[in-house]
Design a protein around this motif. Structure first.
Motif, PDB file in Angstrom:
ATOM      1  N   VAL A 137     -12.701  -5.673 -52.848  1.00  0.00           N
ATOM      2  CA  VAL A 137     -14.582  -5.681 -52.960  1.00  0.00           C
ATOM      3  C   VAL A 137     -14.435  -6.628 -52.957  1.00  0.00           C
ATOM      4  N   LYS A 138     -14.427  -7.451 -54.526  1.00  0.00           N
ATOM      5  CA  LYS A 138     -15.083  -8.827 -54.499  1.00  0.00           C
ATOM      6  C   LYS A 138     -15.161  -9.847 -53.667  1.00  0.00           C
ATOM      7  N   GLU A 139     -14.431  -9.599 -52.481  1.00  0.00           N
ATOM      8  CA  GLU A 139     -13.596 -10.202 -51.601  1.00  0.00           C
ATOM      9  C   GLU A 139     -14.549  -9.893 -50.112  1.00  0.00           C
ATOM     10  N   GLU A 140     -15.087  -9.417 -50.060  1.00  0.00           N
ATOM     11  CA  GLU A 140     -15.814  -8.098 -49.341  1.00  0.00           C
ATOM     12  C   GLU A 140     -17.597  -8.834 -48.738  1.00  0.00           C
ATOM     13  N   LYS A 141     -17.304  -9.059 -47.529  1.00  0.00           N
ATOM     14  CA  LYS A 141     -18.313  -9.499 -46.973  1.00  0.00           C
ATOM     15  C   LYS A 141     -19.456  -9.466 -45.645  1.00  0.00           C
ATOM     16  N   PHE A 142     -19.033  -8.395 -46.271  1.00  0.00           N
ATOM     17  CA  PHE A 142     -20.353  -6.774 -45.421  1.00  0.00           C
ATOM     18  C   PHE A 142     -20.318  -6.016 -46.499  1.00  0.00           C
ATOM     19  N   GLU A 143     -21.325  -6.481 -47.594  1.00  0.00           N
ATOM     20  CA  GLU A 143     -22.258  -5.528 -48.555  1.00  0.00           C
ATOM     21  C   GLU A 143     -22.100  -3.550 -48.040  1.00  0.00           C
ATOM     22  N   GLN A 144     -23.167  -3.875 -46.534  1.00  0.00           N
ATOM     23  CA  GLN A 144     -22.855  -2.777 -45.959  1.00  0.00           C
ATOM     24  C   GLN A 144     -22.003  -1.725 -46.009  1.00  0.00           C
ATOM     25  N   SER A 145     -21.347  -2.294 -45.332  1.00  0.00           N
ATOM     26  CA  SER A 145     -18.886  -1.227 -45.746  1.00  0.00           C
ATOM     27  C   SER A 145     -19.180  -0.487 -47.339  1.00  0.00           C
ATOM     28  N   PHE A 146     -19.718  -0.649 -48.498  1.00  0.00           N
ATOM     29  CA  PHE A 146     -19.589  -0.342 -49.436  1.00  0.00           C
ATOM     30  C   PHE A 146     -20.420   1.794 -49.265  1.00  0.00           C
ATOM     31  N   CYS A 147     -21.771   1.260 -48.497  1.00  0.00           N
ATOM     32  CA  CYS A 147     -21.978   2.374 -48.301  1.00  0.00           C
ATOM     33  C   CYS A 147     -20.962   3.270 -46.928  1.00  0.00           C
ATOM     34  N   THR A 148     -21.407   2.078 -46.035  1.00  0.00           N
ATOM     35  CA  THR A 148     -21.003   3.021 -44.256  1.00  0.00           C
ATOM     36  C   THR A 148     -19.653   2.751 -44.275  1.00  0.00           C
ATOM     37  N   ASP A 149     -18.751   2.469 -44.687  1.00  0.00           N
ATOM     38  CA  ASP A 149     -17.490   2.259 -43.664  1.00  0.00           C
ATOM     39  C   ASP A 149     -16.383   3.559 -44.618  1.00  0.00           C
ATOM     40  N   ARG A 150     -15.781   4.203 -42.935  1.00  0.00           N
ATOM     41  CA  ARG A 150     -14.864   5.151 -42.993  1.00  0.00           C
ATOM     42  C   ARG A 150     -13.713   4.918 -42.459  1.00  0.00           C
ATOM     43  N   THR A 151     -12.665   3.310 -42.205  1.00  0.00           N
ATOM     44  CA  THR A 151     -11.845   3.099 -42.053  1.00  0.00           C
ATOM     45  C   THR A 151     -11.114   3.171 -42.935  1.00  0.00           C
ATOM     46  N   LEU A 152     -11.141   3.285 -44.547  1.00  0.00           N
ATOM     47  CA  LEU A 152     -10.504   3.123 -45.629  1.00  0.00           C
ATOM     48  C   LEU A 152      -9.731   4.441 -45.367  1.00  0.00           C
ATOM     49  N   TRP A 153     -11.395   5.700 -45.810  1.00  0.00           N
ATOM     50  CA  TRP A 153     -10.395   6.948 -45.328  1.00  0.00           C
ATOM     51  C   TRP A 153      -9.242   7.461 -44.410  1.00  0.00           C
ATOM     52  N   GLU A 154     -10.037   7.026 -43.077  1.00  0.00           N
ATOM     53  CA  GLU A 154      -9.309   7.677 -42.120  1.00  0.00           C
ATOM     54  C   GLU A 154      -7.671   6.314 -41.605  1.00  0.00           C
ATOM     55  N   MET A 155      -7.748   4.880 -42.199  1.00  0.00           N
ATOM     56  CA  MET A 155      -6.680   4.662 -42.280  1.00  0.00           C
ATOM     57  C   MET A 155      -5.273   6.069 -43.231  1.00  0.00           C
ATOM     58  N   VAL A 156      -5.855   5.967 -44.798  1.00  0.00           N
ATOM     59  CA  VAL A 156      -4.544   6.432 -45.150  1.00  0.00           C
ATOM     60  C   VAL A 156      -4.945   8.173 -44.697  1.00  0.00           C
ATOM     61  N   GLN A 157      -5.587   8.439 -43.824  1.00  0.00           N
ATOM     62  CA  GLN A 157      -5.412   9.746 -43.083  1.00  0.00           C
ATOM     63  C   GLN A 157      -3.958  10.064 -42.304  1.00  0.00           C
ATOM     64  N   THR A 158      -3.852   8.443 -41.998  1.00  0.00           N
ATOM     65  CA  THR A 158      -2.939   8.157 -40.660  1.00  0.00           C
ATOM     66  C   THR A 158      -1.509   7.026 -41.292  1.00  0.00           C
ATOM     67  N   MET A 159      -1.545   7.707 -42.444  1.00  0.00           N
ATOM     68  CA  MET A 159      -0.110   6.823 -43.728  1.00  0.00           C
ATOM     69  C   MET A 159       1.077   7.314 -44.093  1.00  0.00           C
ATOM     70  N   ASP A 160       1.875   7.374 -43.267  1.00  0.00           N
ATOM     71  CA  ASP A 160       3.402   8.009 -43.257  1.00  0.00           C
ATOM     72  C   ASP A 160       3.495   8.361 -44.957  1.00  0.00           C
ATOM     73  N   LYS A 161       3.714   9.253 -45.740  1.00  0.00           N
ATOM     74  CA  LYS A 161       3.094   9.375 -47.133  1.00  0.00           C
ATOM     75  C   LYS A 161       4.836   8.765 -47.697  1.00  0.00           C
ATOM     76  N   ARG A 162       6.202   8.346 -46.824  1.00  0.00           N
ATOM     77  CA  ARG A 162       7.074   7.737 -47.015  1.00  0.00           C
ATOM     78  C   ARG A 162       7.106   6.132 -47.722  1.00  0.00           C
ATOM     79  N   ILE A 163       5.900   5.791 -47.220  1.00  0.00           N
ATOM     80  CA  ILE A 163       5.873   3.883 -47.244  1.00  0.00           C
ATOM     81  C   ILE A 163       5.510   3.939 -48.834  1.00  0.00           C
ATOM     82  N   LYS A 164       6.017   3.392 -49.581  1.00  0.00           N
ATOM     83  CA  LYS A 164       5.973   2.998 -51.088  1.00  0.00           C
ATOM     84  C   LYS A 164       4.449   2.125 -51.278  1.00  0.00           C
ATOM     85  N   LYS A 165       4.375   2.087 -52.906  1.00  0.00           N
ATOM     86  CA  LYS A 165       3.306   1.031 -52.611  1.00  0.00           C
ATOM     87  C   LYS A 165       3.763  -0.718 -52.484  1.00  0.00           C
TER      88      LYS A 165
END
Length: 242
Positions: A137-165
């Motif tokens: 977040v400290k490198e986010e160039k588009f502050e509006q993303s903090f209020c409007t971005d849905r891609t973060l949630w969309e991304m994690v919903q499609t992730m394979d549960k077996r992928i480790k951090k």
């Protein structure tokens, strides 16, 4: 001391007070609100007043949401864009009819002090919607993303549960924080009435603006607290359009 993350309220004061009562919130609890306090049910101004008074009793963090930005601009400049009026702004303006100029100024100042995100001492991130920078977040160039971005949630919903951090293909966006708490995208879209967890992201917006409930989660124990559905609490209203 507990720390509770609380989802989008959208003018539902009855849901908020019921939720806090059911969670047995006391003065020692820290409350982190994830934004969108207004627009939806008929008590937006009353929600803001309640939150201001609550912050005098409890340690609170109020993240700013996209609907809060619209309301803030209206309080400051008197502007009401059609997109805001359609998405609940008309009801919010109506809720302010009995509030004085001084009251509105205090509410404006309250909105102006809201951070766009918050990171706690255990490196947990709280943000209304999401962010897009792979560097965090400290490198986010588009502050509006903090209020409007849905891609973060969309991304994690499609992730394979077996992928480790520690895996090479684990998204860099997620590696910066131990956990991420968001609102903005109702879990109703995934047919869930409860907060959802995908990867290290928790979505606490359970659709209080529509047919869902207002929810809170204890970030340590993951215990969930909920109000009744908002249509049940406001039987003569339709909630937010769109």
């Amino acid at each position: 001391m507990r720390t509770l993350a609380i989802g989008d309220i959208h003018g539902g004061l009855r849901g908020l007070t019921q939720l806090l009562e059911r969670a047995k919130v006391n003065k020692d609890d820290k409350l982190i609100f994830l934004g969108d306090y207004v627009d939806g049910w008929s008590e937006s101004a009353q929600v803001i007043q309640y939150l201001i008074e609550l912050s005098e009793k409890n340690e609170c963090v109020f993240i700013k949401g996209n609907h809060d930005i619209w309301c803030e601009k209206w309080l400051q400049h008197g502007t009401a864009p059609p997109v805001w009026l359609y998405h609940g702004g008309k009801g919010t303006i109506e809720s302010y009819k009995d509030f004085s100029k001084g009251d509105k100024q205090k509410h404006l100042e309250f909105f102006q002090t809201m951070p766009m995100y918050y990171i706690d001492n255990q490196n947990r991130l709280y943000v209304h919607a999401g962010f897009t920078s792979m560097h965090g977040v400290k490198e986010e160039k588009f502050e509006q993303s903090f209020c409007t971005d849905r891609t973060l949630w969309e991304m994690v919903q499609t992730m394979d549960k077996r992928i480790k951090k520690d895996a090479d293909n684990y998204p860099n966006r997620l590696k910066h924080y131990s956990e991420i708490y968001i609102g903005h995208t109702p879990t109703l879209r995934s047919h869930s009435y409860e907060p959802m967890n995908k990867a290290n992201v928790w979505n606490v917006d359970t659709g209080a603006a529509f047919t869902g409930m207002l929810s809170a989660i204890d970030i340590d124990t993951k215990e969930i607290f909920q109000s009744d559905t908002l249509p049940k609490l406001y039987p003569d209203e339709d909630g937010r359009n769109g």
